[in-house]
Design a protein around this motif. Structure first.
Motif, PDB file in Angstrom:
ATOM      1  N   PHE A  34       1.185  -1.571   0.019  1.00 44.03           N
ATOM      2  CA  PHE A  34      -0.455  -0.202   0.014  1.00 44.03           C
ATOM      3  C   PHE A  34       0.804   1.219   0.250  1.00 44.03           C
ATOM      4  CE2 PHE A  34      -3.377  -2.545   1.121  1.00 44.03           C
ATOM      5  CZ  PHE A  34      -3.251  -4.071   2.159  1.00 44.03           C
ATOM      6  N   TYR A  36      -0.207   4.751   1.296  1.00 43.22           N
ATOM      7  CA  TYR A  36      -0.775   6.345   1.954  1.00 43.22           C
ATOM      8  C   TYR A  36      -0.525   7.595   1.980  1.00 43.22           C
ATOM      9  CZ  TYR A  36      -3.602   2.503   4.476  1.00 43.22           C
ATOM     10  OH  TYR A  36      -4.184   1.106   4.250  1.00 43.22           O
ATOM     11  N   GLY A  43      -5.004  12.275   9.368  1.00 48.57           N
ATOM     12  CA  GLY A  43      -5.436  10.998   9.804  1.00 48.57           C
ATOM     13  C   GLY A  43      -4.452  10.464   8.037  1.00 48.57           C
TER      14      GLY A  43
ATOM     15  N   ARG B  31     -12.983  -5.396  11.506  1.00 46.31           N
ATOM     16  CA  ARG B  31     -11.588  -5.675  11.804  1.00 46.31           C
ATOM     17  C   ARG B  31     -11.675  -3.803  12.248  1.00 46.31           C
ATOM     18  NH1 ARG B  31      -7.463  -9.554   9.591  1.00 46.31           N
ATOM     19  NH2 ARG B  31      -8.371 -11.367  10.223  1.00 46.31           N
ATOM     20  N   TYR B  33      -8.383  -1.638  13.983  1.00 49.33           N
ATOM     21  CA  TYR B  33      -6.632  -0.991  14.103  1.00 49.33           C
ATOM     22  C   TYR B  33      -6.598  -0.064  14.800  1.00 49.33           C
ATOM     23  CZ  TYR B  33      -6.471  -4.970  10.542  1.00 49.33           C
ATOM     24  OH  TYR B  33      -6.957  -6.258   9.530  1.00 49.33           O
ATOM     25  N   TYR B  35      -3.261   1.964  16.520  1.00 45.14           N
ATOM     26  CA  TYR B  35      -1.742   2.387  16.059  1.00 45.14           C
ATOM     27  C   TYR B  35      -1.428   3.568  16.442  1.00 45.14           C
ATOM     28  CZ  TYR B  35      -2.254  -0.826  11.456  1.00 45.14           C
ATOM     29  OH  TYR B  35      -3.108  -1.437  11.089  1.00 45.14           O
ATOM     30  N   PRO B  43       3.439   4.626  11.310  1.00 50.25           N
ATOM     31  CA  PRO B  43       2.243   4.500  11.803  1.00 50.25           C
ATOM     32  C   PRO B  43       2.897   3.066  12.762  1.00 50.25           C
ATOM     33  CG  PRO B  43       1.290   5.052  10.535  1.00 50.25           C
ATOM     34  CD  PRO B  43       2.254   5.273  10.196  1.00 50.25           C
ATOM     35  N   LEU B  91      -3.876   6.612  16.181  1.00 47.18           N
ATOM     36  CA  LEU B  91      -4.992   6.245  14.839  1.00 47.18           C
ATOM     37  C   LEU B  91      -5.445   5.280  14.776  1.00 47.18           C
ATOM     38  CD1 LEU B  91      -2.107   7.765  12.193  1.00 47.18           C
ATOM     39  CD2 LEU B  91      -4.205   8.477  12.726  1.00 47.18           C
ATOM     40  N   GLU B 101      -7.829  -4.020   2.998  1.00 49.38           N
ATOM     41  CA  GLU B 101      -7.049  -2.731   3.167  1.00 49.38           C
ATOM     42  C   GLU B 101      -8.038  -1.977   4.086  1.00 49.38           C
ATOM     43  OE1 GLU B 101      -9.327  -2.426  -0.826  1.00 49.38           O
ATOM     44  OE2 GLU B 101      -9.291  -0.658  -0.158  1.00 49.38           O
ATOM     45  N   GLN B 102      -7.020  -1.423   4.581  1.00 48.94           N
ATOM     46  CA  GLN B 102      -7.932   0.026   6.229  1.00 48.94           C
ATOM     47  C   GLN B 102      -8.214   0.635   5.366  1.00 48.94           C
ATOM     48  OE1 GLN B 102      -5.223  -1.131   9.000  1.00 48.94           O
ATOM     49  NE2 GLN B 102      -4.606  -3.266   8.557  1.00 48.94           N
ATOM     50  N   TYR B 103      -9.376   1.531   6.509  1.00 49.72           N
ATOM     51  CA  TYR B 103      -9.092   3.055   6.286  1.00 49.72           C
ATOM     52  C   TYR B 103      -8.868   3.974   7.860  1.00 49.72           C
ATOM     53  CZ  TYR B 103     -11.422   1.308   1.818  1.00 49.72           C
ATOM     54  OH  TYR B 103     -11.320   1.083   0.419  1.00 49.72           O
ATOM     55  N   PHE B 104      -8.481   4.730   7.201  1.00 46.63           N
ATOM     56  CA  PHE B 104      -7.861   5.512   8.517  1.00 46.63           C
ATOM     57  C   PHE B 104      -9.030   6.750   9.055  1.00 46.63           C
ATOM     58  CE2 PHE B 104      -3.963   3.883   9.753  1.00 46.63           C
ATOM     59  CZ  PHE B 104      -3.438   2.894   9.278  1.00 46.63           C
ATOM     60  N   GLY B 105      -8.715   6.946   9.872  1.00 44.48           N
ATOM     61  CA  GLY B 105      -9.844   7.967  10.793  1.00 44.48           C
ATOM     62  C   GLY B 105      -8.638   8.951  10.770  1.00 44.48           C
ATOM     63  N   PRO B 106      -9.399  10.737  11.221  1.00 43.80           N
ATOM     64  CA  PRO B 106      -8.744  11.421  11.223  1.00 43.80           C
ATOM     65  C   PRO B 106      -7.285  11.535  12.844  1.00 43.80           C
ATOM     66  CG  PRO B 106     -10.047  12.416  12.319  1.00 43.80           C
ATOM     67  CD  PRO B 106     -10.525  10.467  11.651  1.00 43.80           C
ATOM     68  N   GLY B 107      -7.488  10.834  13.292  1.00 47.84           N
ATOM     69  CA  GLY B 107      -6.080  10.116  14.285  1.00 47.84           C
ATOM     70  C   GLY B 107      -7.027  10.666  15.263  1.00 47.84           C
TER      71      GLY B 107
END
Lengths: 118, 113
Positions: A34, A36, A43, B31, B33, B35, B43, B91, B101-107
């Motif tokens: 990946f 990013y 984020g 799921r 996660y 970090y 991260p 995060l 694949e992972q989708y992240f938040g703003p932290g």
């Protein structure tokens, strides 16, 4: 265990020039790869991914990357950068394919700051 | 679909205090996660859940850290007796089990003074 190396901590480039951000990985199993992007105090946004199939993958904002298994690389490229591309870019690897038992936790490199100058 | 959300976005606390962060994943993602990202670094994985079960914890997750995901929906990360070394961006990411694949938040940015 997997690991990721991003050799370039910072890449300065002029606007409209091409750029390549390098990423090498190591793993004893097959991997997902990946890229990013992270803007300041935000984020991570997924740019593109390699899960299987064609080794040339295209992502958002005109970026593409090529998976090279023999060189264990996944370099990110863009033919013409814009000021708005200035950000931190992270390469990441996870174990794959997923048979349900893999965690798919991401292992990240230390990042490359792409600094686009006018 | 509003994406992954995290609250608060910023937290300043004094050393020794307890803090709790919340993550709301994308609704259909099973799921979740956590970090941690320190300045100038990528991260680092802390822990993850599949539905409500916590399936793996990193060695980075000391006994002062605890995470929960009741009912397999939102998750909380609590840090007890905070130390200055806990200052970081925390995060959260979510994914489907078979997607990869992972989708992240703003932290959540934590500053321990």
């Amino acid at each position: 265990a997997q690991s990721v190396t991003q050799l370039d901590s910072q890449v300065p480039v002029f606007e409209e020039a091409p750029v390549e951000l390098r990423c090498n990985y190591s793993s004893s199993v097959s991997v997902y790869l990946f890229w990013y992007v992270q803007y300041p105090n935000q984020g991570l946004q997924l740019l593109l991914k390699y899960l299987s199939g064609s080794t040339l993958v295209k992502g958002i904002n005109g970026f593409e990357a090529e998976f090279n298994k023999s060189q264990t690389s996944f370099h990110l490229r863009k033919p013409s950068v814009h000021i708005s591309d200035t950000a931190e870019y992270f390469c990441a690897v996870s174990e794959g394919p997923n048979y349900g038992g893999a965690t798919n936790k991401l292992i990240f490199g230390t990042g490359t700051l792409l600094a686009v100058q006018p | 679909d509003t994406g992954v959300s995290q609250n608060p976005r910023h937290k300043i606390t004094k050393r020794g205090q307890n803090v709790t962060f919340r993550c709301d994943p994308i609704s259909e993602h099973n799921r979740l996660y956590w970090y941690r990202q320190t300045l100038g670094q990528g991260p680092e994985f802390l822990t993850y859940f599949q539905n409500e079960a916590q399936l793996e914890k990193s060695r980075l997750l000391s006994d002062r850290f605890s995470a929960e995901r009741p009912k397999g929906s939102f998750s909380t990360l609590e840090i007890q007796r905070t130390e200055q070394g806990d200052s970081a961006m925390y995060l959260c990411a979510s994914s489907l089990v078979y997607s990869g694949e992972q989708y992240f938040g703003p932290g959540t940015r934590l500053t321990v003074t």
